[in-house]
Design a protein around this motif. Sequence first.
Motif, PDB file in Angstrom:
ATOM      1  N   LEU A 131      -9.600   3.395 -13.567  1.00  0.00           N
ATOM      2  CA  LEU A 131      -9.365   4.641 -12.828  1.00  0.00           C
ATOM      3  C   LEU A 131     -10.311   5.747 -13.294  1.00  0.00           C
ATOM      4  O   LEU A 131     -10.745   6.590 -12.495  1.00  0.00           O
ATOM      5  CB  LEU A 131      -7.910   5.075 -12.983  1.00  0.00           C
ATOM      6  CG  LEU A 131      -6.884   4.126 -12.339  1.00  0.00           C
ATOM      7  CD1 LEU A 131      -5.473   4.568 -12.676  1.00  0.00           C
ATOM      8  CD2 LEU A 131      -7.079   4.057 -10.831  1.00  0.00           C
ATOM      9  N   GLU A 132     -10.655   5.747 -14.577  1.00  0.00           N
ATOM     10  CA  GLU A 132     -11.604   6.739 -15.073  1.00  0.00           C
ATOM     11  C   GLU A 132     -12.981   6.514 -14.457  1.00  0.00           C
ATOM     12  O   GLU A 132     -13.695   7.466 -14.106  1.00  0.00           O
ATOM     13  CB  GLU A 132     -11.691   6.673 -16.596  1.00  0.00           C
ATOM     14  CG  GLU A 132     -12.610   7.734 -17.189  1.00  0.00           C
ATOM     15  CD  GLU A 132     -12.628   7.709 -18.707  1.00  0.00           C
ATOM     16  OE1 GLU A 132     -13.400   8.493 -19.303  1.00  0.00           O
ATOM     17  OE2 GLU A 132     -11.873   6.908 -19.306  1.00  0.00           O
TER      18      GLU A 132
ATOM     19  N   LEU B  29     -10.459  -5.086 -13.859  1.00  0.00           N
ATOM     20  CA  LEU B  29     -11.110  -5.682 -12.698  1.00  0.00           C
ATOM     21  C   LEU B  29     -10.796  -4.956 -11.392  1.00  0.00           C
ATOM     22  O   LEU B  29     -11.552  -5.074 -10.437  1.00  0.00           O
ATOM     23  CB  LEU B  29     -10.721  -7.163 -12.560  1.00  0.00           C
ATOM     24  CG  LEU B  29     -11.716  -8.149 -13.185  1.00  0.00           C
ATOM     25  CD1 LEU B  29     -11.663  -8.052 -14.703  1.00  0.00           C
ATOM     26  CD2 LEU B  29     -11.403  -9.576 -12.742  1.00  0.00           C
ATOM     27  N   GLY B  30      -9.674  -4.259 -11.336  1.00  0.00           N
ATOM     28  CA  GLY B  30      -9.359  -3.566 -10.095  1.00  0.00           C
ATOM     29  C   GLY B  30      -7.897  -3.178 -10.018  1.00  0.00           C
ATOM     30  O   GLY B  30      -7.145  -3.266 -10.994  1.00  0.00           O
ATOM     31  N   VAL B  31      -7.486  -2.774  -8.812  1.00  0.00           N
ATOM     32  CA  VAL B  31      -6.109  -2.372  -8.543  1.00  0.00           C
ATOM     33  C   VAL B  31      -5.299  -3.615  -8.195  1.00  0.00           C
ATOM     34  O   VAL B  31      -5.776  -4.498  -7.473  1.00  0.00           O
ATOM     35  CB  VAL B  31      -6.048  -1.366  -7.374  1.00  0.00           C
ATOM     36  CG1 VAL B  31      -4.603  -0.934  -7.107  1.00  0.00           C
ATOM     37  CG2 VAL B  31      -6.922  -0.153  -7.682  1.00  0.00           C
ATOM     38  N   ILE B  32      -4.071  -3.674  -8.694  1.00  0.00           N
ATOM     39  CA  ILE B  32      -3.189  -4.794  -8.401  1.00  0.00           C
ATOM     40  C   ILE B  32      -1.937  -4.293  -7.705  1.00  0.00           C
ATOM     41  O   ILE B  32      -1.484  -3.164  -7.954  1.00  0.00           O
ATOM     42  CB  ILE B  32      -2.824  -5.566  -9.696  1.00  0.00           C
ATOM     43  CG1 ILE B  32      -2.148  -6.901  -9.356  1.00  0.00           C
ATOM     44  CG2 ILE B  32      -1.943  -4.726 -10.619  1.00  0.00           C
ATOM     45  CD1 ILE B  32      -1.997  -7.829 -10.548  1.00  0.00           C
ATOM     46  N   HIS B  33      -1.389  -5.097  -6.828  1.00  0.00           N
ATOM     47  CA  HIS B  33      -0.147  -4.802  -6.108  1.00  0.00           C
ATOM     48  C   HIS B  33       0.844  -5.875  -6.533  1.00  0.00           C
ATOM     49  O   HIS B  33       0.692  -7.051  -6.190  1.00  0.00           O
ATOM     50  CB  HIS B  33      -0.411  -4.850  -4.599  1.00  0.00           C
ATOM     51  CG  HIS B  33       0.751  -4.464  -3.745  1.00  0.00           C
ATOM     52  ND1 HIS B  33       1.237  -5.239  -2.732  1.00  0.00           N
ATOM     53  CD2 HIS B  33       1.520  -3.340  -3.755  1.00  0.00           C
ATOM     54  CE1 HIS B  33       2.247  -4.639  -2.148  1.00  0.00           C
ATOM     55  NE2 HIS B  33       2.441  -3.485  -2.750  1.00  0.00           N
TER      56      HIS B  33
ATOM     57  N   LEU C 285      -1.534  -0.097 -18.259  1.00  0.00           N
ATOM     58  CA  LEU C 285      -1.764   0.126 -16.841  1.00  0.00           C
ATOM     59  C   LEU C 285      -1.157   1.466 -16.453  1.00  0.00           C
ATOM     60  O   LEU C 285      -0.196   1.933 -17.085  1.00  0.00           O
ATOM     61  CB  LEU C 285      -1.141  -0.990 -15.996  1.00  0.00           C
ATOM     62  CG  LEU C 285      -1.749  -2.386 -16.130  1.00  0.00           C
ATOM     63  CD1 LEU C 285      -0.885  -3.415 -15.397  1.00  0.00           C
ATOM     64  CD2 LEU C 285      -3.179  -2.418 -15.608  1.00  0.00           C
ATOM     65  N   LEU C 286      -1.708   2.063 -15.389  1.00  0.00           N
ATOM     66  CA  LEU C 286      -1.197   3.336 -14.883  1.00  0.00           C
ATOM     67  C   LEU C 286      -0.782   3.161 -13.429  1.00  0.00           C
ATOM     68  O   LEU C 286      -1.414   2.386 -12.684  1.00  0.00           O
ATOM     69  CB  LEU C 286      -2.265   4.425 -14.980  1.00  0.00           C
ATOM     70  CG  LEU C 286      -2.761   4.781 -16.389  1.00  0.00           C
ATOM     71  CD1 LEU C 286      -3.870   5.812 -16.301  1.00  0.00           C
ATOM     72  CD2 LEU C 286      -1.606   5.280 -17.250  1.00  0.00           C
ATOM     73  N   PRO C 287       0.276   3.861 -13.000  1.00  0.00           N
ATOM     74  CA  PRO C 287       0.676   3.777 -11.582  1.00  0.00           C
ATOM     75  C   PRO C 287      -0.420   4.307 -10.667  1.00  0.00           C
ATOM     76  O   PRO C 287      -1.111   5.269 -11.000  1.00  0.00           O
ATOM     77  CB  PRO C 287       1.925   4.663 -11.511  1.00  0.00           C
ATOM     78  CG  PRO C 287       2.387   4.817 -12.921  1.00  0.00           C
ATOM     79  CD  PRO C 287       1.159   4.745 -13.774  1.00  0.00           C
ATOM     80  N   VAL C 288      -0.580   3.666  -9.535  1.00  0.00           N
ATOM     81  CA  VAL C 288      -1.492   4.115  -8.488  1.00  0.00           C
ATOM     82  C   VAL C 288      -0.643   4.407  -7.250  1.00  0.00           C
ATOM     83  O   VAL C 288       0.115   3.541  -6.799  1.00  0.00           O
ATOM     84  CB  VAL C 288      -2.552   3.048  -8.180  1.00  0.00           C
ATOM     85  CG1 VAL C 288      -3.377   3.454  -6.953  1.00  0.00           C
ATOM     86  CG2 VAL C 288      -3.457   2.849  -9.379  1.00  0.00           C
TER      87      VAL C 288
END
Length: 299
Positions: free
Chosen positions: A177-178, A242-246, A261-264
């Motif tokens: 995210l940074e 590696l990326g955003v996960i759902h 991990l941080l909430p998106v």
Amino acid sequence: MKNSVSPDDLSVLLTVLREGGFRAASRRLGIAPSNVSATVTRIEAQLGTPVLRRTTRSLHLTDAGQLLVDRVRPLLSALEAACHEVATLGAQVQGRLKLNVPGAVMPDILPSLLAHYRARYPNVEVEIVVESGLIDIVAMGYDAGIRYGSVLEQDMISIPIGPRRQQMVCAASPEYLEARGVPQTPEDLTAHDAIRYRLDDGAMLPWVLQNKGRSVRVEPKNALILSVGALNTGLKYAQSGLGVIHTFHNWIGDDFDAGRLLPVLPDWRSELDGPRLYYPNRFTPAPLRAFIEICQGES
């Protein structure tokens, strides 16, 4: 009669198929591999046609063998279940419980249930096979299956197992995210790398985000695609940036607490019905009956 085959011999044939070979079947049955091979040969001689094609590395049913197995497997399963149910009435629960389940229930739903089950019924051997597609559990030799939102056969019963409703959320590592920025709207996700899952039928698990009555289907950029059987491994890749996960909210709480991990888009979530245990509505063997009671007691 030449074509009269004993149920015991047919049971050996089904064990060969279930265990994947003569040696594995011999270990399961406690007899010599040569006796297993001789039994299959005897079946073929009595029927006057081959039922198995054997190679040094594998074995496959012939057309005649497939017809035979399709007809006798449900009958022998019902017979075995009925005998086992009568034999264990009022007695100590023992034997084997074989479940077919999706990977989604493996990390957190099944462990506590099986720990409770094994503590109460230590003489039951539990076997779990993980796959995502809906199968005929009777034909494949399972006592029960677990699935999400599946349409079941009419002769099946299903009960909730685990949470009645589950939420899915988006998350990413602080480093990702940074470097890439924090999405502010669901539409922003289309510019981000994603860790996605593919179902056995080839379709991708959708990202459908909901908030205050609004529903948005998002198609992010696929950075990594995993088989749905590896569902819970995706968190490691997300932690690596590696990326955003759902993924399931109940899987990710510890990662949020630890900052891995941080909430998106924390206000946007997906909701779905929890998993259900399904099984035949007749001849429920004692190990399965005991497991059903555990599941209902945890509800």
